[in-house]
Design a protein around this motif. Structure first.
Motif, PDB file in Angstrom:
ATOM      1  N   TRP A  31      25.422  59.214  27.331  1.00 49.79           N
ATOM      2  CA  TRP A  31      23.976  59.045  27.423  1.00 49.79           C
ATOM      3  C   TRP A  31      23.402  58.800  26.033  1.00 49.79           C
ATOM      4  N   HIS A  83      21.598  63.523  34.550  1.00 56.18           N
ATOM      5  CA  HIS A  83      20.488  62.813  33.918  1.00 56.18           C
ATOM      6  C   HIS A  83      19.168  63.569  34.116  1.00 56.18           C
ATOM      7  N   ALA A  95      15.995  59.189  27.847  1.00 62.18           N
ATOM      8  CA  ALA A  95      17.445  59.308  27.998  1.00 62.18           C
ATOM      9  C   ALA A  95      17.927  58.235  28.967  1.00 62.18           C
ATOM     10  N   GLU A  96      19.112  57.705  28.696  1.00 59.85           N
ATOM     11  CA  GLU A  96      19.641  56.660  29.565  1.00 59.85           C
ATOM     12  C   GLU A  96      21.159  56.716  29.574  1.00 59.85           C
ATOM     13  N   GLN A  97      21.738  56.762  30.788  1.00 55.31           N
ATOM     14  CA  GLN A  97      23.187  56.700  30.906  1.00 55.31           C
ATOM     15  C   GLN A  97      23.631  55.291  30.530  1.00 55.31           C
TER      16      GLN A  97
END
Length: 317
Positions: A31, A83, A95-97
């Motif tokens: 992430w 997430h 936040a980003e996978q």
């Protein structure tokens, strides 16, 4: 019947992936996280939710890379559970996978014409470098002689090639090699030497480095456009490319590197338009505003290869 229906739906989904190549994404167990509070807080938040904080992403302010070992390294489904908990932290801005981004190397088609050569340099292949000094090419050469005669040969300039690595021990590159403009993101070390195999596919970055800064008058190979420039390389295409990988490459040592050169991009077949995501955009912005002591980093990108598909080479994200 119920199980057969599930199997049918799965087959339909898989077939759509192979046909379009854009319907399916591969999610990594990493992430990218933007948070306010510094390194200690980043470690604390990561530990609270079972992540490992791998540190800042390149030189980006407030952006960190988290990894979760209980999440599958590569999956067609995002991990929404992890997430959600991460995003609920008040200090987490975003936040980003991370997902795998398809990136392909770009080359130009060779020209086999044979004009009258000007033997300006002693390098073995200088006579074949029509694009530097053709003269009789009707304007297709780069007309570099007047520039070189004015003393513009790249001296004092640092260039890094963002690609599949560079063979920095090559006889035409080693004199101009700059380790401070180099990194191996794929193997997580400082040596950008390509991974050699039977297909010899990882030579693209070395060729690009030679086009830029191959040493002049050493009787070896050819001559670089800026043959007195210092040259480095980032090995980042010989593995899974994601937003954080691109951002880390684009933000390497921005107070030392002057020019970042990239000859790759998404598939250019008239069907795919994909550009930089959040982290890569942030790297561009930070480089332009703060790089080179505030003068701004210079990013050079190859246009697409769409012409071979009867598509516009400029239709590229």
């Amino acid at each position: 019947l119920h199980s057969q229906l599930h199997l049918l739906l799965l087959l339909i989904l898989l077939s759509s992936c192979f046909v379009t190549r854009t319907n399916c994404r591969t999610f990594l167990n990493k992430w990218a996280v933007e948070l306010e509070g510094g390194d200690d807080l980043a470690h604390s938040i990561a530990q609270t939710h079972g992540f490992t904080n791998l540190g800042r992403i390149g030189t980006l302010d407030n952006f960190y890379l988290f990894e979760h070992h209980e999440v599958t390294k590569r999956s067609t489904s995002p991990s929404r559970h992890h997430h959600t908990f991460l995003s609920k932290e008040p200090e987490v801005v975003w936040a980003e996978q991370q997902v795998v981004k398809r990136r392909v190397k770009r080359d130009l088609l060779p020209d086999t014409s044979n004009p009258n050569w000007d033997p300006h340099f002693k390098d073995a292949l200088w006579s074949k470098q029509w694009y530097l000094h053709g003269g009789a090419q009707g304007g297709y050469d780069m007309n570099l002689f007047p520039v070189w005669q004015k003393g513009y040969t790249g001296k004092g300039v640092v260039v890094t090639i963002l690609d599949d690595g560079i063979e920095h021990t090559h006889t035409d590159l080693k004199a101009n090699y700059d380790p401070d403009a180099s990194l191996d993101i794929n193997s997580n070390d400082e040596d950008p030497t390509p991974r050699y195999d039977s297909t010899d596919e990882n030579r693209h970055g070395t060729r690009c480095a030679g086009e830029v800064a191959a040493q002049a008058n050493n009787t070896k190979c050819g001559v670089g456009v800026a043959y007195n420039a210092m040259i480095g390389g980032v090995r980042m295409l010989d593995g899974e490319v994601s937003d954080y990988v691109e951002a880390k490459a684009l933000s390497l040592n921005p107070q030392h590197v002057d020019v970042y050169s990239a000859s790759w991009g998404p598939d250019d077949n008239g069907k795919v338009v994909d550009g930089p995501a959040k982290l890569a955009k942030q790297a561009f912005i930070q480089g332009v505003l703060k790089g080179r002591g505030g003068k701004g980093s210079i990013y050079v990108w190859a246009s697409g290869n769409g012409g071979s598909h009867y598509d516009s080479c400029s239709c590229d994200g």
